[in-house]
Enzyme design. Structure first.
Site, short mmCIF file in Angstrom:
data_model
loop_
_atom_site.label_atom_id
_atom_site.label_comp_id
_atom_site.label_asym_id
_atom_site.label_seq_id
_atom_site.Cartn_x
_atom_site.Cartn_y
_atom_site.Cartn_z
N ASP A 106 0.83 -1.20 0.00
CA ASP A 106 0.00 0.00 0.00
C ASP A 106 0.87 1.25 0.00
O ASP A 106 1.45 1.61 1.02
CB ASP A 106 -0.91 -0.01 1.23
CG ASP A 106 -1.89 1.15 1.23
OD1 ASP A 106 -2.08 1.78 0.18
OD2 ASP A 106 -2.47 1.43 2.30
N ASP A 320 -1.15 5.02 -7.10
CA ASP A 320 -1.53 4.28 -5.90
C ASP A 320 -1.56 2.78 -6.19
O ASP A 320 -2.36 2.31 -7.00
CB ASP A 320 -2.92 4.76 -5.45
CG ASP A 320 -3.36 4.14 -4.15
OD1 ASP A 320 -2.57 3.42 -3.51
OD2 ASP A 320 -4.51 4.38 -3.74
#
Length: 460
Positions: A106, A320
């Site tokens: 992440d 992302d």
């Protein structure tokens, strides 16, 4: 810096394909790999995850703008309802002897954590819980340690409040934008990564003592194939920051395959394939969202048509790893959608026939005879325009498979993009498939090149 970067790229082009570098490596798997799900179902799950993640990112960004304060916790764990947001899982081991964990990669958060025994309230996972009592290298972080005090929400363990977590140990609470959270003991232990010299288990470069969250209370929607989260953000608790590396990279294989992907920390350059065209663009920092990696997106083209979108509408753009589908502000998405409809020229059908994606087209019937159709020979590809993201100093022209989903059995073709309220653009991992993406943290530069990510992972 430009001269240094140019020299680096020249060296990369001269290298043999997939040369192994000194550095830390680990294998990745997609969250849905090995589940036996059909392609339309995989896309449906991906679309739902993207919308859930985009809602929490948008909520956190709005809060930061309203208060003028940075978002200090992560943005990526869990989701709403039955939605999960984990995407690619990092496989490594923790403790002595080493115990396997699978952590969501992440780039939108910082803390590294995994579930631990004894568990007060944890989600089901496919491997045994990490038991700190069985690791000879586990050590709790004292609550007066600078790293403990730097976390936004901590307290001292011991007595009635700390229980079995140890007297004066650092008890953390780390929450995410969707109200998911992990609570546990901040600790250090031995992390074991894939050996970097071709398999020598004694290679010390693959073993590091790192600080992580040993989570005893973890709320949110998670899947059984993950055990926690590996934050790759800019903050001091993230995996790249703790390892002291000035770069990291990943190369995601297609979500429709079960082949492994690769992540490297430190010296990733030599892993890139020869013959590819490398492009680079600056990484930008935003003090209101200090963990995230921002890019300067200047425009979008569909085919040869550059859309008349003001650059200010693309100002807030992040890349992302934890988001699936690239999402655009609603007005920008509508401009992209209208141009695809105009250029594709096929009938538009409802999203219910297109795996939960918004814009889908009815593919034409094949001209082949009926007996050939029954043998399920592939149709000739439908002509579609290219999709290019114009970044500062780089034009990222996406491969057809990175923005289209084609279901020949259902005769449906869908655009894999989404819209969301607000002004933030998120470049998701579906658009990054089979692309080697390198984060040069020392120079704040993002580089990317087409790659065969399955071959890269298999070569290790």
């Amino acid at each position: 810096m430009k001269r240094q970067l140019a020299a680096t790229l020249l060296v990369l082009i001269a290298l043999p394909a997939y040369v192994r570098a000194a550095g830390i490596m680990a294998l990745l798997t997609h969250a849905d790999a090995g589940r036996g799900l059909a392609r339309p179902e995989l896309v449906r799950r991906m679309a739902h995850r993207t919308r859930a993640r985009r809602r929490l990112l948008s909520s956190s960004h709005s809060h930061a703008k309203e208060t003028g304060r940075p978002v200090r916790a992560g943005l990526g764990a869990g989701g709403g309802g039955s939605i999960v947001t984990n995407e690619y899982l990092v496989h490594l081991s923790v403790g002595t002897p080493p115990r396997p964990v699978a952590l969501t990669l992440d780039t939108g958060s910082d803390l590294v954590w995994t579930q631990c025994a004894p568990c007060l309230d944890c989600f089901d996972q496919g491997v045994p819980l990490l038991d700190p009592a069985r690791s000879s290298t586990y050590a709790a972080v004292p609550c007066d340690a600078p790293l403990c005090r730097a976390l936004p929400f901590t307290s001292c363990g011991g007595g009635a409040s700390g229980g079995s977590w140890g007297d004066r140990s650092c008890v953390y609470v780390y929450h995410y934008g969707d109200k998911s959270l992990t609570v546990g003991q901040l600790a250090t232990d031995r992390f074991t990564f894939e050996p970097s010299d071709g398999g020598n288990a004694d290679d010390q470069s693959s073993d590091r003592q790192l600080t992580f969250g040993c989570g005893h209370f973890n709320k949110g929607i998670f899947q059984a194939n993950e055990t926690g989260i590996a934050g790759f953000g800019r903050g001091r608790w993230s995996l790249p920051s703790q390892l002291g590396v000035t770069s990291f990279s990943y190369c995601f294989t297609s979500m429709f395959e079960s082949k492994s992907s690769l992540v490297t920390l430190g010296a990733p350059a030599e892993l890139q394939s020869s013959g590819s065209v490398f492009q680079s663009t600056p990484l930008i920092k935003d003090p209101t969202q200090p963990s995230l990696y921002f890019l300067k997106l200047k425009g979008i083209s569909v085919g040869s048509t550059r859309l008349p979108v003001p650059e200010r509408r693309l100002r807030s753009t992040i890349i992302d790893s934890g988001a699936s589908i690239t999402t655009l502000p609603e007005d920008v998405y509508e401009a992209v959608k209208a141009e695809f409809i105009a250029q594709v020229g096929l009938p538009v059908i409802g999203p219910e026939a297109g795996s939960a994606l918004d814009l889908c087209f009815a593919m034409p019937e094949t001209a082949a005879p009926f007996w050939r159709r029954r043998r399920r020979l592939a149709d000739a590809p439908v002509h579609v325009p290219s999709l290019t993201l114009h970044l500062d100093g780089a034009d990222w022209e996406l491969p057809r498979g990175n923005y289209l989903f084609e279901d020949h059995a259902a005769r449906v073709m869908c655009l894999v993009l989404d819209a969301a309220p607000g002004d933030q653009t998120v470049i998701g991992n579906y658009q990054q498939q089979n692309t080697h993406v390198v984060y040069d943290l020392g120079n704040d530069v993002l580089s990317f090149a087409p790659a065969r990510c399955d071959e890269l992972a298999a070569s290790l």
